[in-house]
Design a protein around this motif. Structure first.
Motif, PDB file in Angstrom:
ATOM      1  N   PRO A 130       0.844  -1.215   0.040  1.00 19.64           N
ATOM      2  CA  PRO A 130      -0.134  -0.088   0.233  1.00 19.64           C
ATOM      3  C   PRO A 130       0.828   1.200   0.094  1.00 19.64           C
ATOM      4  CG  PRO A 130      -0.070  -0.987   2.151  1.00 19.64           C
ATOM      5  CD  PRO A 130       0.662  -1.785   1.250  1.00 19.64           C
ATOM      6  N   PHE A 131       0.501   2.285  -0.795  1.00 18.64           N
ATOM      7  CA  PHE A 131       1.360   3.592  -0.710  1.00 18.64           C
ATOM      8  C   PHE A 131       0.535   5.054  -0.939  1.00 18.64           C
ATOM      9  CE2 PHE A 131       0.699   1.801  -5.061  1.00 18.64           C
ATOM     10  CZ  PHE A 131       0.199   2.794  -5.696  1.00 18.64           C
ATOM     11  N   VAL A 132       0.761   5.896  -0.476  1.00 15.00           N
ATOM     12  CA  VAL A 132       0.393   7.073  -0.729  1.00 15.00           C
ATOM     13  C   VAL A 132       1.439   8.143  -0.820  1.00 15.00           C
ATOM     14  CG1 VAL A 132       0.309   7.312   1.895  1.00 15.00           C
ATOM     15  CG2 VAL A 132      -1.343   8.781   0.458  1.00 15.00           C
ATOM     16  N   SER A 133       1.157   9.341  -1.494  1.00 19.88           N
ATOM     17  CA  SER A 133       2.225  10.057  -1.901  1.00 19.88           C
ATOM     18  C   SER A 133       1.443  11.612  -2.168  1.00 19.88           C
ATOM     19  CB  SER A 133       3.062   9.682  -3.005  1.00 19.88           C
ATOM     20  OG  SER A 133       2.314   9.707  -4.297  1.00 19.88           O
ATOM     21  N   TYR A 134       2.231  12.721  -1.910  1.00 21.60           N
ATOM     22  CA  TYR A 134       1.913  14.088  -1.979  1.00 21.60           C
ATOM     23  C   TYR A 134       2.834  14.833  -2.935  1.00 21.60           C
ATOM     24  CZ  TYR A 134       0.528  18.555  -0.715  1.00 21.60           C
ATOM     25  OH  TYR A 134      -0.174  20.087  -0.741  1.00 21.60           O
ATOM     26  N   VAL A 135       2.471  15.229  -3.898  1.00 22.44           N
ATOM     27  CA  VAL A 135       3.389  16.074  -4.829  1.00 22.44           C
ATOM     28  C   VAL A 135       2.814  17.433  -5.035  1.00 22.44           C
ATOM     29  CG1 VAL A 135       4.002  16.230  -7.175  1.00 22.44           C
ATOM     30  CG2 VAL A 135       3.513  14.030  -6.344  1.00 22.44           C
ATOM     31  N   THR A 136       3.961  18.245  -4.677  1.00 21.31           N
ATOM     32  CA  THR A 136       3.914  19.772  -4.431  1.00 21.31           C
ATOM     33  C   THR A 136       4.037  20.478  -5.849  1.00 21.31           C
ATOM     34  OG1 THR A 136       6.180  20.226  -4.100  1.00 21.31           O
ATOM     35  CG2 THR A 136       4.831  19.689  -2.405  1.00 21.31           C
ATOM     36  N   PRO A 137       3.780  21.658  -6.171  1.00 18.17           N
ATOM     37  CA  PRO A 137       3.782  22.305  -7.418  1.00 18.17           C
ATOM     38  C   PRO A 137       5.039  22.307  -7.897  1.00 18.17           C
ATOM     39  CG  PRO A 137       1.893  23.449  -6.345  1.00 18.17           C
ATOM     40  CD  PRO A 137       2.709  22.419  -5.160  1.00 18.17           C
ATOM     41  N   THR A 138       6.070  22.267  -6.717  1.00 18.44           N
ATOM     42  CA  THR A 138       7.586  22.461  -7.356  1.00 18.44           C
ATOM     43  C   THR A 138       8.193  21.407  -7.297  1.00 18.44           C
ATOM     44  OG1 THR A 138       7.904  22.967  -4.709  1.00 18.44           O
ATOM     45  CG2 THR A 138       7.653  24.890  -6.046  1.00 18.44           C
ATOM     46  N   ALA A 139       7.368  20.248  -7.597  1.00 16.65           N
ATOM     47  CA  ALA A 139       7.898  18.782  -7.697  1.00 16.65           C
ATOM     48  C   ALA A 139       8.641  18.167  -6.732  1.00 16.65           C
ATOM     49  CB  ALA A 139       9.012  18.916  -8.995  1.00 16.65           C
ATOM     50  N   TRP A 140       8.286  18.461  -5.470  1.00 12.87           N
ATOM     51  CA  TRP A 140       8.856  17.829  -4.111  1.00 12.87           C
ATOM     52  C   TRP A 140       7.536  16.622  -4.239  1.00 12.87           C
ATOM     53  CZ3 TRP A 140      13.094  18.202  -1.347  1.00 12.87           C
ATOM     54  CH2 TRP A 140      13.895  19.209  -1.629  1.00 12.87           C
ATOM     55  N   THR A 141       7.989  15.527  -3.827  1.00 13.88           N
ATOM     56  CA  THR A 141       6.884  14.516  -3.460  1.00 13.88           C
ATOM     57  C   THR A 141       7.128  13.774  -2.060  1.00 13.88           C
ATOM     58  OG1 THR A 141       7.160  13.702  -5.697  1.00 13.88           O
ATOM     59  CG2 THR A 141       6.265  12.231  -4.292  1.00 13.88           C
ATOM     60  N   PHE A 142       6.246  13.703  -1.359  1.00 13.16           N
ATOM     61  CA  PHE A 142       6.497  12.904   0.122  1.00 13.16           C
ATOM     62  C   PHE A 142       5.625  11.823   0.079  1.00 13.16           C
ATOM     63  CE2 PHE A 142       6.904  17.514   0.490  1.00 13.16           C
ATOM     64  CZ  PHE A 142       7.956  17.716   1.280  1.00 13.16           C
ATOM     65  N   SER A 143       6.288  10.640   0.496  1.00 10.28           N
ATOM     66  CA  SER A 143       5.696   9.420   0.229  1.00 10.28           C
ATOM     67  C   SER A 143       5.762   8.375   1.401  1.00 10.28           C
ATOM     68  CB  SER A 143       6.339   8.371  -1.044  1.00 10.28           C
ATOM     69  OG  SER A 143       7.690   8.310  -0.997  1.00 10.28           O
ATOM     70  N   LEU A 144       4.772   7.510   1.528  1.00 10.29           N
ATOM     71  CA  LEU A 144       4.921   6.636   2.767  1.00 10.29           C
ATOM     72  C   LEU A 144       4.294   5.168   2.065  1.00 10.29           C
ATOM     73  CD1 LEU A 144       5.185   6.212   5.558  1.00 10.29           C
ATOM     74  CD2 LEU A 144       2.662   6.763   6.007  1.00 10.29           C
ATOM     75  N   ASN A 145       4.887   3.950   2.272  1.00  5.41           N
ATOM     76  CA  ASN A 145       4.503   2.841   2.015  1.00  5.41           C
ATOM     77  C   ASN A 145       5.007   1.818   2.896  1.00  5.41           C
ATOM     78  OD1 ASN A 145       6.998   1.650   1.013  1.00  5.41           O
ATOM     79  ND2 ASN A 145       6.681   2.883  -0.980  1.00  5.41           N
ATOM     80  N   THR A 146       4.532   0.572   2.727  1.00  3.58           N
ATOM     81  CA  THR A 146       4.999  -0.611   3.342  1.00  3.58           C
ATOM     82  C   THR A 146       5.444  -1.606   1.984  1.00  3.58           C
ATOM     83  OG1 THR A 146       3.069  -1.970   3.494  1.00  3.58           O
ATOM     84  CG2 THR A 146       3.443  -0.179   5.270  1.00  3.58           C
ATOM     85  N   GLN A 147       6.279  -2.239   2.085  1.00  2.00           N
ATOM     86  CA  GLN A 147       6.846  -3.374   1.351  1.00  2.00           C
ATOM     87  C   GLN A 147       6.703  -4.875   2.135  1.00  2.00           C
ATOM     88  OE1 GLN A 147      10.514  -1.150  -0.191  1.00  2.00           O
ATOM     89  NE2 GLN A 147       9.635  -1.478  -2.266  1.00  2.00           N
ATOM     90  N   SER A 148       5.612  -5.231   2.255  1.00  2.00           N
ATOM     91  CA  SER A 148       5.601  -6.580   3.015  1.00  2.00           C
ATOM     92  C   SER A 148       5.301  -7.817   2.242  1.00  2.00           C
ATOM     93  CB  SER A 148       4.104  -6.424   3.768  1.00  2.00           C
ATOM     94  OG  SER A 148       4.266  -5.125   4.515  1.00  2.00           O
ATOM     95  N   THR A 149       5.992  -8.767   2.565  1.00  2.00           N
ATOM     96  CA  THR A 149       5.883 -10.153   2.256  1.00  2.00           C
ATOM     97  C   THR A 149       5.517 -10.934   3.164  1.00  2.00           C
ATOM     98  OG1 THR A 149       7.951  -9.269   0.640  1.00  2.00           O
ATOM     99  CG2 THR A 149       7.458 -11.686   0.793  1.00  2.00           C
ATOM    100  N   PHE A 150       4.578 -12.148   2.692  1.00  3.24           N
ATOM    101  CA  PHE A 150       4.607 -13.183   3.640  1.00  3.24           C
ATOM    102  C   PHE A 150       4.619 -14.530   3.048  1.00  3.24           C
ATOM    103  CE2 PHE A 150       0.918 -16.376   4.664  1.00  3.24           C
ATOM    104  CZ  PHE A 150       1.217 -16.446   6.139  1.00  3.24           C
ATOM    105  N   ASN A 151       5.295 -15.259   3.515  1.00  6.40           N
ATOM    106  CA  ASN A 151       5.764 -16.552   2.763  1.00  6.40           C
ATOM    107  C   ASN A 151       4.639 -17.630   3.392  1.00  6.40           C
ATOM    108  OD1 ASN A 151       7.481 -19.164   3.156  1.00  6.40           O
ATOM    109  ND2 ASN A 151       8.111 -18.266   1.605  1.00  6.40           N
ATOM    110  N   TRP A 152       4.079 -18.333   2.368  1.00  4.73           N
ATOM    111  CA  TRP A 152       2.771 -19.317   2.604  1.00  4.73           C
ATOM    112  C   TRP A 152       3.465 -20.457   3.239  1.00  4.73           C
ATOM    113  CZ3 TRP A 152      -1.827 -17.473   2.511  1.00  4.73           C
ATOM    114  CH2 TRP A 152      -2.218 -16.495   1.653  1.00  4.73           C
ATOM    115  N   ASP A 153       4.712 -20.803   3.128  1.00  4.05           N
ATOM    116  CA  ASP A 153       5.406 -21.972   3.710  1.00  4.05           C
ATOM    117  C   ASP A 153       5.833 -21.960   5.226  1.00  4.05           C
ATOM    118  OD1 ASP A 153       4.958 -23.980   1.517  1.00  4.05           O
ATOM    119  OD2 ASP A 153       6.479 -22.399   0.562  1.00  4.05           O
ATOM    120  N   ALA A 154       6.678 -20.676   5.488  1.00  4.05           N
ATOM    121  CA  ALA A 154       7.019 -20.267   6.765  1.00  4.05           C
ATOM    122  C   ALA A 154       5.895 -19.687   7.636  1.00  4.05           C
ATOM    123  CB  ALA A 154       8.107 -19.213   6.680  1.00  4.05           C
TER     124      ALA A 154
END
Length: 288
Positions: A210-234
């Motif tokens: 999931p991710f969310v970001s905010y972009v300003t008119p001067t091309a600055w970007t502030f972003s937040l996300n997770t990069q989660s992995t679930f292993n079905w065997d472990a």
């Protein structure tokens, strides 16, 4: 993204790093040279996008924009004794192909190079599995954008210390809403093993970002996300949370996104990274 059952292969930490998303930056505004053009969103092509428009398109994983990011990551507290560290370089070009007036095909290969230091006594440099994400995405979808396609992951290119020995195949999908200055969505995939040794981890993984970001008119970007992995065997999940800031600048006539950010592991697998880590990236953009 491969989560191991046990100790040696915490390289799957760096494998969790792969999905990306091009992230954020510190750079001086003096380098920025914005150009004026009609703003665009979604997957619609643009003639000459301004820096702010490009920053917005960069928050869309299936935008009609060629980009080549080089992302450096640092993770710590790795191994059963928590004394190891890993430096990794993730290269993830995004290559859109226009199939017709209604559909684009997005190709996102992900290559991860890693340097391990004292991870359960092992130190060395190598390459992890290659992940090839693909998406079929409508070219004109308005504020709501989506894509879906097959995905393939190879065995680790440099042996068991850098990831699973299994091949994975599956399905990738992305859905997001772009309502300037915000972008919010989720990118996910599931892979199933298609053969190979499972001793050092399997390719049966669910990845969700999931991710969310905010972009300003001067091309600055502030972003937040997770990069989660679930292993079905472990039956274990790794959940790094990433926060970053980025800026579009110009190197000559080439727009480049420079970024810097931090990450915190809300949970991890046995022997995997924990606590705080960091990242920085440089993404070259090639607007049409």
């Amino acid at each position: 993204m491969n989560i191991t059952h046990s100790t040696p292969k915490k390289k799957h930490a760096a494998w969790s790093i792969s999905a990306s998303l091009a992230l954020s930056i510190y750079a001086t505004c003096a380098f920025a040279q914005p150009t004026q053009s009609a703003p665009t969103t979604g997957n619609a092509p643009t003639a000459k996008a301004s820096n702010s428009d490009l920053a917005a398109k960069l928050t869309n994983p299936v935008a009609d924009l060629i980009s080549v990011p080089f992302q450096y990551n640092y993770d710590a507290n790795i191994g059963l004794d928590k004394k190891g560290t890993v430096n990794s370089l993730v290269v993830q070009p995004v290559i859109p192909v226009k199939l017709n007036s209604n559909w684009n095909y997005i190709l996102r290969p992900v290559v991860t190079l890693e340097q391990s230091n004292n991870v359960n006594g092992f130190s060395g440099t190598g390459a992890g599995p290659i992940l090839i994400e693909t998406f079929f995405s409508p070219s004109n979808t308005g504020d709501f954008i989506w894509g879906v396609g097959p995905i393939v992951s190879t065995p680790s290119l440099s042996g068991n210390n850098f990831g699973t020995a299994q091949t994975g195949v599956g399905v990738s999908a992305v859905a997001l809403v772009m309502k300037k200055p915000w972008t919010a969505g989720v990118l996910a995939y599931n892979t199933w093993d298609a053969g190979g040794n499972s001793t050092y981890g399997t390719a049966n993984n669910l990845y969700y970002q999931p991710f969310v970001s905010y972009v300003t008119p001067t091309a600055w970007t502030f972003s937040l996300n997770t990069q989660s992995t679930f292993n079905w065997d472990a039956r274990r999940a790794e959940n790094p949370i990433n926060a970053a800031v980025s800026k579009i600048v110009k190197f000559g006539d080439t727009p480049v996104s420079l970024s810097v950010g931090a990450r915190y592991y809300a949970s991890s697998v046995p022997g995997g990274p924990s606590g705080w880590g960091g990242r920085a990236s440089m993404t070259f953009l090639f607007p049409k």
